[in-house]
Design a protein around this motif. Structure first.
Motif, PDB file in Angstrom:
ATOM      1  N   GLY A 246       1.019  11.492  -2.986  1.00  0.00           N
ATOM      2  CA  GLY A 246       0.226  12.588  -3.515  1.00  0.00           C
ATOM      3  C   GLY A 246      -0.038  12.495  -4.999  1.00  0.00           C
ATOM      4  N   ASN A 247       0.529  11.479  -5.654  1.00  0.00           N
ATOM      5  CA  ASN A 247       0.298  11.300  -7.092  1.00  0.00           C
ATOM      6  C   ASN A 247      -1.033  10.584  -7.296  1.00  0.00           C
ATOM      7  OD1 ASN A 247       0.285  10.610  -9.805  1.00  0.00           O
ATOM      8  ND2 ASN A 247       2.412   9.920  -9.838  1.00  0.00           N
ATOM      9  N   GLN A 248      -1.976  11.294  -7.904  1.00  0.00           N
ATOM     10  CA  GLN A 248      -3.318  10.730  -8.063  1.00  0.00           C
ATOM     11  C   GLN A 248      -3.352   9.559  -9.030  1.00  0.00           C
ATOM     12  OE1 GLN A 248      -5.848  13.314 -10.921  1.00  0.00           O
ATOM     13  NE2 GLN A 248      -4.491  14.777  -9.883  1.00  0.00           N
ATOM     14  N   ARG A 249      -2.306   9.388  -9.822  1.00  0.00           N
ATOM     15  CA  ARG A 249      -2.296   8.296 -10.815  1.00  0.00           C
ATOM     16  C   ARG A 249      -1.622   7.030 -10.288  1.00  0.00           C
ATOM     17  NH1 ARG A 249      -1.450  13.015 -13.594  1.00  0.00           N
ATOM     18  NH2 ARG A 249      -2.936  13.458 -15.273  1.00  0.00           N
ATOM     19  N   GLU A 250      -0.959   7.108  -9.164  1.00  0.00           N
ATOM     20  CA  GLU A 250      -0.275   5.937  -8.637  1.00  0.00           C
ATOM     21  C   GLU A 250      -1.270   5.002  -7.958  1.00  0.00           C
ATOM     22  OE1 GLU A 250       3.489   4.651  -5.756  1.00  0.00           O
ATOM     23  OE2 GLU A 250       3.071   6.768  -6.166  1.00  0.00           O
ATOM     24  N   THR A 251      -1.153   3.715  -8.259  1.00  0.00           N
ATOM     25  CA  THR A 251      -2.096   2.731  -7.718  1.00  0.00           C
ATOM     26  C   THR A 251      -1.329   1.505  -7.213  1.00  0.00           C
ATOM     27  OG1 THR A 251      -2.395   1.910  -9.990  1.00  0.00           O
ATOM     28  CG2 THR A 251      -4.073   3.408  -9.126  1.00  0.00           C
ATOM     29  N   PRO A 252      -1.037   1.425  -5.916  1.00  0.00           N
ATOM     30  CA  PRO A 252      -0.350   0.237  -5.375  1.00  0.00           C
ATOM     31  C   PRO A 252      -1.254  -0.985  -5.414  1.00  0.00           C
ATOM     32  CG  PRO A 252      -1.040   1.695  -3.610  1.00  0.00           C
ATOM     33  CD  PRO A 252      -1.333   2.422  -4.890  1.00  0.00           C
ATOM     34  N   LEU A 253      -0.690  -2.113  -5.047  1.00  0.00           N
ATOM     35  CA  LEU A 253      -1.423  -3.380  -5.103  1.00  0.00           C
ATOM     36  C   LEU A 253      -2.710  -3.330  -4.296  1.00  0.00           C
ATOM     37  CD1 LEU A 253      -1.528  -6.353  -5.995  1.00  0.00           C
ATOM     38  CD2 LEU A 253      -0.168  -6.911  -3.969  1.00  0.00           C
ATOM     39  N   GLY A 254      -2.681  -2.703  -3.133  1.00  0.00           N
ATOM     40  CA  GLY A 254      -3.865  -2.636  -2.292  1.00  0.00           C
ATOM     41  C   GLY A 254      -5.030  -1.920  -2.955  1.00  0.00           C
ATOM     42  N   TYR A 255      -4.727  -0.998  -3.846  1.00  0.00           N
ATOM     43  CA  TYR A 255      -5.790  -0.284  -4.561  1.00  0.00           C
ATOM     44  C   TYR A 255      -6.629  -1.258  -5.384  1.00  0.00           C
ATOM     45  CZ  TYR A 255      -7.904   2.497  -8.293  1.00  0.00           C
ATOM     46  OH  TYR A 255      -8.783   3.034  -9.197  1.00  0.00           O
ATOM     47  N   TYR A 256      -5.958  -2.151  -6.092  1.00  0.00           N
ATOM     48  CA  TYR A 256      -6.685  -3.087  -6.952  1.00  0.00           C
ATOM     49  C   TYR A 256      -7.506  -4.066  -6.120  1.00  0.00           C
ATOM     50  CZ  TYR A 256      -3.756  -1.162 -10.595  1.00  0.00           C
ATOM     51  OH  TYR A 256      -3.144  -0.289 -11.451  1.00  0.00           O
ATOM     52  N   TYR A 257      -6.958  -4.504  -5.001  1.00  0.00           N
ATOM     53  CA  TYR A 257      -7.725  -5.410  -4.144  1.00  0.00           C
ATOM     54  C   TYR A 257      -9.017  -4.749  -3.688  1.00  0.00           C
ATOM     55  CZ  TYR A 257      -9.129  -8.195  -0.141  1.00  0.00           C
ATOM     56  OH  TYR A 257      -9.866  -8.946   0.747  1.00  0.00           O
TER      57      TYR A 257
ATOM     58  N   ASN B 176       0.813  -1.223   0.000  1.00  0.00           N
ATOM     59  CA  ASN B 176       0.000   0.000   0.000  1.00  0.00           C
ATOM     60  C   ASN B 176       0.842   1.267   0.000  1.00  0.00           C
ATOM     61  OD1 ASN B 176      -3.005  -0.872   0.416  1.00  0.00           O
ATOM     62  ND2 ASN B 176      -1.846  -2.150   1.839  1.00  0.00           N
ATOM     63  N   ARG B 177       2.142   1.131  -0.195  1.00  0.00           N
ATOM     64  CA  ARG B 177       3.040   2.287  -0.192  1.00  0.00           C
ATOM     65  C   ARG B 177       2.920   3.069  -1.500  1.00  0.00           C
ATOM     66  NH1 ARG B 177       7.952  -0.157   0.106  1.00  0.00           N
ATOM     67  NH2 ARG B 177       7.843  -0.180   2.388  1.00  0.00           N
ATOM     68  N   PHE B 178       2.972   4.395  -1.372  1.00  0.00           N
ATOM     69  CA  PHE B 178       3.005   5.277  -2.530  1.00  0.00           C
ATOM     70  C   PHE B 178       4.435   5.796  -2.681  1.00  0.00           C
ATOM     71  CE2 PHE B 178      -1.417   5.172  -1.430  1.00  0.00           C
ATOM     72  CZ  PHE B 178      -2.092   5.295  -2.637  1.00  0.00           C
ATOM     73  N   GLU B 179       5.084   5.388  -3.766  1.00  0.00           N
ATOM     74  CA  GLU B 179       6.444   5.857  -4.001  1.00  0.00           C
ATOM     75  C   GLU B 179       6.452   7.356  -4.271  1.00  0.00           C
ATOM     76  OE1 GLU B 179       8.854   3.950  -3.373  1.00  0.00           O
ATOM     77  OE2 GLU B 179       7.706   2.083  -3.208  1.00  0.00           O
TER      78      GLU B 179
END
Length: 443
Positions: A154-165, A148-151
């Motif tokens: 604040g980037n609205q386009r970044e989607t970590p693995l937890g987002y898809y779950y 769930n980390r955001f590299e």
């Protein structure tokens, strides 16, 4: 440290997860949350309320985007937002983004929208607050979780693995939950870690969705499975002429019971036969699966595990903060939904828990039946203040009725008799005035 018992007091909550598609829109603790905010509105203390991430379930909205999600929130929960406005006029309310509501950090407009309700949204990974002569570090905690980390925070386009779950599984569950017999599927967001979801689904299907006639038909066999395996082995020894005494003795006893004995004999033979077949087929299948698993491990196909240690990464993060800022007494986070206090190098690692349901897995007393997942609420507020003996951390439990009374069936209670969970919050903890330095590295 001077006597700062009358200084600023911090109340901390997190992981409310308010909002989402269809059945996820239900907020079971809304009444309790509003009552807590009403109490803060009239407090005589010098208070700041910190909402330490995941106030909202923005990931669980899949039919609206951007700021439209906030419009849905204010329309669905007008009493909550009006109470935030009223409380915020009396005490400062500060909110940090979590992973489920990361969009709060991605859109600057959210700062102004929340300010209308007297909520100060800080678009940062962490903040600090003074407590007496010391300091508190606040962060939601998802940045320590690789799933769930955001590299690029604040980037609205970044989607970590937890987002898809959450968009594919959790939000889907919210849309389908009402189709069930007891509207239980929405509670998937309370299942942690995520690897427990298959067992939880099997449990809810067996105890809640399965046709009752079918369930009660297979229940005796599943309860007696362990016994049936023993009987199957003894029957095999009897057929082979290796050890006939157990079977002969059992047959002699049952013959004396007439029709009852015949019925019991039939049940035992049927169970033993089925168990024997399962054993004969299960042994080679076990070795095939074991060999397949070893092959997968050699190729490193499953190098990433969805489960993250609930303590270790946060202890490491806390040590890094304590080393960088020695005046820090408390590292306060949420995310894992586990209220707990851990001492780290003479300071405290404090988790604020969740206001969602918590599900406690309990295995049945016998047989091969699915485990039972007991629901409970641990609505808690963490209070951090400077006291005469140091920086004190206390948990206040907000009372709410036990959901297991309505959600756990008699069958589940009987099968887990004596194994019901007993939940409790951590006791009061204090970081003393003086903190001993960690031992120096001899190298």
């Amino acid at each position: 440290m001077a006597d700062d018992a009358d200084g600023r007091v911090y109340y901390v909550i997190s992981d409310l997860h308010i909002g989402g598609d269809e059945q996820l829109a239900a907020v079971d603790f809304l009444e309790e949350l509003i009552a807590f905010l009403e109490r803060l509105e009239t407090t005589d203390e010098d208070v700041e309320l910190l909402v330490n991430g995941d106030a909202f379930g923005l990931w669980e909205f899949t039919e609206v985007d951007g700021l439209a999600k906030f419009d849905v929130l204010t329309e669905r929960y007008p009493e909550l937002f009006e109470q935030l406005r009223a409380t915020g006029e009396s005490v400062p309310i500060t909110m940090l983004p979590g992973n489920h509501d990361h969009e709060l950090a991605a859109y600057d407009e959210y700062v102004d929208r929340l300010a209308e309700y007297n909520v100060d949204l800080v678009q940062a990974e962490s903040i600090t607050r003074p407590v007496g002569d010391r300091e508190i570090h606040f962060e939601h905690g998802h940045q320590q979780d690789p799933n769930n980390r955001f590299e690029d925070f604040g980037n609205q386009r970044e989607t970590p693995l937890g987002y898809y779950y959450n968009t594919l599984v959790t939000s889907r569950a919210g849309r389908l939950s009402e189709r069930g017999r007891y509207n239980w599927l929405k509670d998937v967001q309370a299942v942690t870690p995520t690897e427990r979801v298959p067992r939880w689904l099997l449990s809810k299907y067996f105890y809640r969705e399965m046709n009752p006639l079918l369930r009660y038909a297979v229940l005796p066999f599943l309860l007696l499975f362990n016994v049936s395996v023993v009987l199957a082995v003894l029957a095999g020894l009897d057929v082979a002429g290796i050890w006939t005494m157990p079977v002969e003795t059992t047959d002699a006893v049952l013959d004396q019971l007439g029709l009852v004995g015949e019925a019991v004999h039939f049940l035992l033979v049927a169970n033993a036969a089925i168990a024997g077949i399962l054993l004969l087929t299960g042994i080679p299948v076990y070795f095939l699966l074991r060999d397949f698993g070893q092959t997968v491990d050699r190729f490193g196909v499953l190098e990433t595990d969805l489960t993250v240690d609930p303590d270790e990464p946060y202890e490491e993060a806390a040590r890094a903060v304590f080393d960088d800022r020695p005046e820090t007494a408390i590292f306060c986070y949420g995310h894992t939904h586990r209220p707990k206090v851990i001492e780290v190098d003479g300071r405290l690692l404090v988790n604020t828990g969740t206001w969602l349901k918590r599900l406690h897995r309990r295995n049945v007393v016998t047989g091969v039946l699915p485990p039972v997942f007991y629901p409970s609420y641990q609505l808690c507020v963490v209070r951090i203040s400077a006291e005469t003996d140091g920086v004190a951390v206390e948990y206040e439990e907000i009372e709410k009725s036990d959901p297991s009374r309505m959600e756990i069936s008699r069958t589940e209670r009987l099968l887990t008799l004596g194994r019901e969970p007993v939940s409790s919050l951590p006791d009061r903890s204090v970081v003393p005035d003086t903190v001993s330095d960690p031992p120096a590295d001899e190298n």
